[in-house]
Structures are given as structure tokens and as C-alpha cells.
Scaffold this motif. Structure first.
Motif, PDB file in Angstrom:
ATOM      1  N   GLU A  26       0.862  -1.184   0.000  1.00  0.00           N
ATOM      2  CA  GLU A  26       0.000   0.000   0.000  1.00  0.00           C
ATOM      3  C   GLU A  26       0.898   1.234   0.000  1.00  0.00           C
ATOM      4  N   THR A  27       0.530   2.226  -0.815  1.00  0.00           N
ATOM      5  CA  THR A  27       1.310   3.460  -0.893  1.00  0.00           C
ATOM      6  C   THR A  27       0.375   4.654  -0.733  1.00  0.00           C
ATOM      7  N   SER A  28       0.776   5.595   0.101  1.00  0.00           N
ATOM      8  CA  SER A  28       0.066   6.863   0.267  1.00  0.00           C
ATOM      9  C   SER A  28       1.021   7.990  -0.071  1.00  0.00           C
ATOM     10  N   ILE A  29       0.455   9.100  -0.538  1.00  0.00           N
ATOM     11  CA  ILE A  29       1.236  10.302  -0.798  1.00  0.00           C
ATOM     12  C   ILE A  29       0.680  11.415   0.084  1.00  0.00           C
ATOM     13  N   ARG A  54      -7.251   9.348  -4.321  1.00  0.00           N
ATOM     14  CA  ARG A  54      -8.273  10.142  -3.627  1.00  0.00           C
ATOM     15  C   ARG A  54      -7.650  10.839  -2.435  1.00  0.00           C
ATOM     16  N   ASP A  55      -8.120  12.068  -2.193  1.00  0.00           N
ATOM     17  CA  ASP A  55      -7.666  12.823  -1.028  1.00  0.00           C
ATOM     18  C   ASP A  55      -8.536  12.437   0.159  1.00  0.00           C
ATOM     19  N   ARG A  56      -7.972  11.701   1.099  1.00  0.00           N
ATOM     20  CA  ARG A  56      -8.725  11.199   2.248  1.00  0.00           C
ATOM     21  C   ARG A  56      -9.040  12.275   3.278  1.00  0.00           C
ATOM     22  N   LEU A  57      -8.429  13.453   3.177  1.00  0.00           N
ATOM     23  CA  LEU A  57      -8.730  14.545   4.105  1.00  0.00           C
ATOM     24  C   LEU A  57      -9.782  15.516   3.562  1.00  0.00           C
ATOM     25  N   ASP A  58     -10.124  15.381   2.290  1.00  0.00           N
ATOM     26  CA  ASP A  58     -11.080  16.286   1.651  1.00  0.00           C
ATOM     27  C   ASP A  58     -12.498  15.759   1.828  1.00  0.00           C
ATOM     28  N   LYS A  70       2.450  10.987 -13.377  1.00  0.00           N
ATOM     29  CA  LYS A  70       2.405  12.222 -12.600  1.00  0.00           C
ATOM     30  C   LYS A  70       0.972  12.573 -12.205  1.00  0.00           C
ATOM     31  N   ILE A  71       0.867  13.350 -11.135  1.00  0.00           N
ATOM     32  CA  ILE A  71      -0.402  13.951 -10.759  1.00  0.00           C
ATOM     33  C   ILE A  71      -0.167  15.450 -10.561  1.00  0.00           C
ATOM     34  N   THR A  72      -1.222  16.227 -10.741  1.00  0.00           N
ATOM     35  CA  THR A  72      -1.179  17.659 -10.465  1.00  0.00           C
ATOM     36  C   THR A  72      -2.167  17.928  -9.346  1.00  0.00           C
ATOM     37  N   VAL A  73      -1.669  18.552  -8.278  1.00  0.00           N
ATOM     38  CA  VAL A  73      -2.477  18.785  -7.083  1.00  0.00           C
ATOM     39  C   VAL A  73      -2.576  20.287  -6.848  1.00  0.00           C
ATOM     40  N   LEU A  83      -3.198  11.303  -0.101  1.00  0.00           N
ATOM     41  CA  LEU A  83      -3.711  10.661  -1.307  1.00  0.00           C
ATOM     42  C   LEU A  83      -3.464   9.160  -1.256  1.00  0.00           C
ATOM     43  N   THR A  84      -4.534   8.406  -1.518  1.00  0.00           N
ATOM     44  CA  THR A  84      -4.438   6.947  -1.558  1.00  0.00           C
ATOM     45  C   THR A  84      -5.277   6.423  -2.703  1.00  0.00           C
ATOM     46  N   LYS A  85      -5.145   5.108  -2.960  1.00  0.00           N
ATOM     47  CA  LYS A  85      -5.954   4.463  -4.008  1.00  0.00           C
ATOM     48  C   LYS A  85      -7.402   4.429  -3.598  1.00  0.00           C
TER      49      LYS A  85
END
Length: 85
Positions: A26-29, A54-58, A70-73, A83-85
Motif C-alpha cells: 500500500e502506498t500513500s502520498i 483520492r484525497d482522504r482529508l477532503d 504524474k499527478i497535479t495537485v 492521497l491513496t488508491k
């Protein structure tokens, strides 16, 4: 998984820190904007991630599609995203 596993810095500037934490497949950013101003951050994600994150805090559960590794945040001033799957 944020307290254990491999830590990999992804973006490190005076105002922005992003890093990944990987544990048991499992990987989180985590993305942190210390600036009072909004920032748009492009992050090269670890190669084991290839889907939408997905942003788990939003409360709106905003999503970030991975394109070409890449992702743009878009981050509000003084904000954090996990961010997690």
C-alpha cells in the motif's frame, strides 16, 4: 501505513513538501503546502501507482488521475492532502 514503511521524498521546496510512504503493498502520498498562498504541484508518483488517487482529508473526496506517471495537485494555502488508491 503513514507511520510505517518506506519514506520517499517527492517534492521538497521552501513551501511544499510531498512524500510517499509504502507499507505492505500500500502506498500513500502526503502533500503539505506551508505557504499562505495556493500552490499547484506536479508530483511524479511511485511506479507502483497507476490509478486515480483520492484525497482522504477532503470532505468532497476529490480525485487525482495519474497521467504519464504524474499527478497535479491544487493546494489551498496552509493545507495538507493524504492521497491513496
Amino acid at each position: 501505513e503513514l507511520r510505517r514503511g518506506d519514506y520517499t521524498p517527492l517534492t521538497v521546496t521552501e513551501d511544499v513538501l510531498s512524500f510517499s510512504r509504502s507499507y505492505q503493498n500500500e502506498t500513500s502520498i502526503v502533500v503539505i503546502n506551508r505557504s499562505p498562498d495556493p500552490r499547484q504541484i506536479e508530483i511524479t508518483v511511485p511506479t507502483n501507482l497507476s490509478t486515480t488517487l483520492r484525497d482522504r482529508l477532503d470532505p468532497g473526496n476529490r480525485t487525482f488521475p495519474i497521467a504519464a506517471g504524474k499527478i497535479t495537485v491544487d493546494m489551498a494555502g496552509r493545507s495538507t492532502a493524504v492521497l491513496t488508491k
